[in-house]
Design a protein around this motif. Structure first.
Motif, PDB file in Angstrom:
ATOM      1  N   LYS A  93      21.450  36.510   8.873  1.00  0.00           N
ATOM      2  CA  LYS A  93      21.019  37.802   9.425  1.00  0.00           C
ATOM      3  C   LYS A  93      22.212  38.628   9.885  1.00  0.00           C
ATOM      4  CE  LYS A  93      18.861  39.516  13.657  1.00  0.00           C
ATOM      5  NZ  LYS A  93      18.095  39.131  14.862  1.00  0.00           N
ATOM      6  N   ALA A  94      23.154  38.015  10.591  1.00  0.00           N
ATOM      7  CA  ALA A  94      24.317  38.743  11.102  1.00  0.00           C
ATOM      8  C   ALA A  94      25.176  39.280   9.960  1.00  0.00           C
ATOM      9  CB  ALA A  94      25.142  37.829  12.006  1.00  0.00           C
ATOM     10  N   ARG A  95      25.412  38.457   8.947  1.00  0.00           N
ATOM     11  CA  ARG A  95      26.231  38.900   7.817  1.00  0.00           C
ATOM     12  C   ARG A  95      25.514  39.982   7.021  1.00  0.00           C
ATOM     13  NH1 ARG A  95      28.792  34.533   4.069  1.00  0.00           N
ATOM     14  NH2 ARG A  95      29.513  36.518   3.213  1.00  0.00           N
ATOM     15  N   LEU A  96      24.200  39.864   6.885  1.00  0.00           N
ATOM     16  CA  LEU A  96      23.436  40.857   6.134  1.00  0.00           C
ATOM     17  C   LEU A  96      23.476  42.210   6.833  1.00  0.00           C
ATOM     18  CD1 LEU A  96      21.621  41.205   3.648  1.00  0.00           C
ATOM     19  CD2 LEU A  96      19.679  40.562   5.066  1.00  0.00           C
ATOM     20  N   LYS A  97      23.314  42.195   8.149  1.00  0.00           N
ATOM     21  CA  LYS A  97      23.356  43.454   8.907  1.00  0.00           C
ATOM     22  C   LYS A  97      24.738  44.085   8.834  1.00  0.00           C
ATOM     23  CE  LYS A  97      22.347  45.406  13.459  1.00  0.00           C
ATOM     24  NZ  LYS A  97      21.876  45.125  14.836  1.00  0.00           N
ATOM     25  N   GLU A  98      25.772  43.259   8.934  1.00  0.00           N
ATOM     26  CA  GLU A  98      27.133  43.777   8.875  1.00  0.00           C
ATOM     27  C   GLU A  98      27.438  44.370   7.501  1.00  0.00           C
ATOM     28  OE1 GLU A  98      31.716  42.069   9.382  1.00  0.00           O
ATOM     29  OE2 GLU A  98      29.984  40.743   9.632  1.00  0.00           O
ATOM     30  N   THR A  99      26.885  43.761   6.453  1.00  0.00           N
ATOM     31  CA  THR A  99      27.188  44.191   5.093  1.00  0.00           C
ATOM     32  C   THR A  99      26.579  45.542   4.758  1.00  0.00           C
ATOM     33  OG1 THR A  99      27.351  41.878   4.374  1.00  0.00           O
ATOM     34  CG2 THR A  99      27.017  43.543   2.660  1.00  0.00           C
ATOM     35  N   ILE A 100      25.321  45.745   5.135  1.00  0.00           N
ATOM     36  CA  ILE A 100      24.616  46.951   4.680  1.00  0.00           C
ATOM     37  C   ILE A 100      24.646  48.095   5.694  1.00  0.00           C
ATOM     38  CG2 ILE A 100      23.098  45.550   3.258  1.00  0.00           C
ATOM     39  CD1 ILE A 100      20.908  45.929   5.274  1.00  0.00           C
ATOM     40  N   SER A 101      25.049  47.840   6.927  1.00  0.00           N
ATOM     41  CA  SER A 101      25.042  48.905   7.943  1.00  0.00           C
ATOM     42  C   SER A 101      25.968  50.048   7.558  1.00  0.00           C
ATOM     43  CB  SER A 101      25.436  48.341   9.307  1.00  0.00           C
ATOM     44  OG  SER A 101      24.439  47.485   9.801  1.00  0.00           O
ATOM     45  N   ASP A 102      27.172  49.723   7.109  1.00  0.00           N
ATOM     46  CA  ASP A 102      28.130  50.770   6.753  1.00  0.00           C
ATOM     47  C   ASP A 102      27.666  51.555   5.529  1.00  0.00           C
ATOM     48  OD1 ASP A 102      29.714  49.997   8.853  1.00  0.00           O
ATOM     49  OD2 ASP A 102      30.981  48.685   7.652  1.00  0.00           O
ATOM     50  N   ASP A 103      27.044  50.874   4.583  1.00  0.00           N
ATOM     51  CA  ASP A 103      26.618  51.552   3.358  1.00  0.00           C
ATOM     52  C   ASP A 103      25.515  52.567   3.634  1.00  0.00           C
ATOM     53  OD1 ASP A 103      28.421  50.083   1.882  1.00  0.00           O
ATOM     54  OD2 ASP A 103      26.990  48.473   1.453  1.00  0.00           O
ATOM     55  N   ILE A 104      24.519  52.197   4.424  1.00  0.00           N
ATOM     56  CA  ILE A 104      23.407  53.121   4.637  1.00  0.00           C
ATOM     57  C   ILE A 104      23.728  54.173   5.691  1.00  0.00           C
ATOM     58  CG2 ILE A 104      21.774  51.319   3.976  1.00  0.00           C
ATOM     59  CD1 ILE A 104      20.962  51.067   6.880  1.00  0.00           C
ATOM     60  N   SER A 105      24.806  53.986   6.437  1.00  0.00           N
ATOM     61  CA  SER A 105      25.186  55.025   7.405  1.00  0.00           C
ATOM     62  C   SER A 105      25.625  56.301   6.693  1.00  0.00           C
ATOM     63  CB  SER A 105      26.301  54.512   8.319  1.00  0.00           C
ATOM     64  OG  SER A 105      27.475  54.222   7.572  1.00  0.00           O
ATOM     65  N   ASP A 106      26.137  56.166   5.459  1.00  0.00           N
ATOM     66  CA  ASP A 106      26.508  57.350   4.684  1.00  0.00           C
ATOM     67  C   ASP A 106      25.283  58.166   4.304  1.00  0.00           C
ATOM     68  OD1 ASP A 106      29.132  56.541   4.828  1.00  0.00           O
ATOM     69  OD2 ASP A 106      29.103  55.500   2.902  1.00  0.00           O
ATOM     70  N   TRP A 107      24.116  57.567   4.348  1.00  0.00           N
ATOM     71  CA  TRP A 107      22.878  58.282   4.031  1.00  0.00           C
ATOM     72  C   TRP A 107      22.186  58.792   5.301  1.00  0.00           C
ATOM     73  CZ3 TRP A 107      21.205  53.423   0.885  1.00  0.00           C
ATOM     74  CH2 TRP A 107      22.024  53.306  -0.250  1.00  0.00           C
ATOM     75  N   GLY A 108      22.863  58.714   6.439  1.00  0.00           N
ATOM     76  CA  GLY A 108      22.280  59.183   7.687  1.00  0.00           C
ATOM     77  C   GLY A 108      21.205  58.263   8.226  1.00  0.00           C
ATOM     78  N   ILE A 109      21.280  56.971   7.874  1.00  0.00           N
ATOM     79  CA  ILE A 109      20.261  56.002   8.280  1.00  0.00           C
ATOM     80  C   ILE A 109      20.938  54.905   9.091  1.00  0.00           C
ATOM     81  CG2 ILE A 109      18.539  54.346   7.463  1.00  0.00           C
ATOM     82  CD1 ILE A 109      18.270  56.053   4.945  1.00  0.00           C
TER      83      ILE A 109
END
Length: 286
Positions: free
Chosen positions: A140-156
């Protein structure tokens, strides 16, 4: 009589009402409206009463600002040791910049779902089966760390992501059950063998202790006989009486044991026991 002026006034009045209604936008709580002016992004309306330019500004998107729960479908994942497991997840997201969410990606729901699935396959693929089954928090921790930066570019913003299920496939589960059954059988065999070994050791120790006690008892009896003979010899001033006493005692004990035997029906004792003992001594002396 028909009056064209009244028709014109009514038409203008209706046009004014329509124009005013198009220029006033009430945004409900929990939503934001994305406004386009002549086909281009212009602004984002916050909840409440908002004024826009009629005919030029249009509401292109109505975006919720509440947390969104996204269910990530189950998928098969291969671990580092080539085991197949089935896993799914659930993601909680919040749209903080509606204009980025609608203009930055074609379908942000499908994009996030695909991103979570591919990241989950990548993370679990680097782990062994046992680690994958017992490391939900680390995944869970690695998954959140991996995708958080990517979807932040979409304003999410990713609030959290949870691993719902992570189970072996049916074939792998059957193999694990057979392995567990074999391991239980092996442990039972080892336990039984250790029990038999312990029992054999205890029996041997018992026999050794019994033999030691028997030997000690014989030594004690021999010492008692020696002292008895010495006392008899001292009382009789030597001679053959001590030996006759010892042999007579042994003779009587042997007769008693013979009488206690179930196969013995009649036991005959000599009338003159000392004479019988002397006869034995005479036989042994020849």
């Amino acid at each position: 009589m028909f009056n064209p002026g009244l028709i014109v006034v009514a038409f203008l009045l209706l046009l004014v009402i329509i124009t005013i209604s198009m220029g006033v936008r009430i945004v409900p709580q929990g939503f934001k409206f994305v406004i386009q002016r002549l086909g281009k992004y212009h602004c984002t309306l916050a909840p409440g009463l908002n004024i826009i330019i009629p005919y030029m500004d249009t509401v292109a998107y109505k975006v919720t600002t509440k947390d969104i729960v996204m269910d990530i479908p189950s998928q098969e994942v291969i671990t580092r040791d080539n085991a197949v497991i089935i896993t799914n997840a659930v993601a909680y997201i919040n749209i903080v910049s509606p204009e980025k969410a609608v203009y930055g990606v074609e379908d942000y729901r499908m994009a996030i779902q695909t991103l979570v699935q591919t990241s989950l396959r990548s993370i679990v693929g680097e782990m062994d089966l046992d680690d994958a089954l017992s490391s939900r928090d680390r995944i869970k921790a690695r998954l959140k760390e991996t995708i958080s930066d990517d979807i932040s570019d979409w304003g999410i913003m990713l609030k959290t992501v949870e691993i719902q299920d992570i189970n072996p496939s049916d074939t792998m589960q059957h193999a694990m059950e057979e392995q567990a059954a074999a391991e239980r059988a092996r442990r039972a065999t080892v336990t039984r063998a250790e029990g038999d070994k312990s029992a054999a050791i205890l029996q041997a120790d018992g026999r050794l202790e019994a033999s030691r006690r028997d030997a000690e008892a014989k030594v004690v009896l021999a010492e008692a006989d020696r002292e008895a003979i010495a006392k008899v010899a001292e009382a009789t001033k030597g001679g053959e009486l001590p030996l006759v006493f010892l042999l007579g005692q042994r003779y009587v004990d042997a007769m008693r044991k013979m009488a206690e035997n179930n196969n013995s029906k009649v036991v005959v004792l000599p009338a003159d026991l000392p004479a019988a003992v002397r006869g034995i001594m005479g036989t042994l002396g020849k």
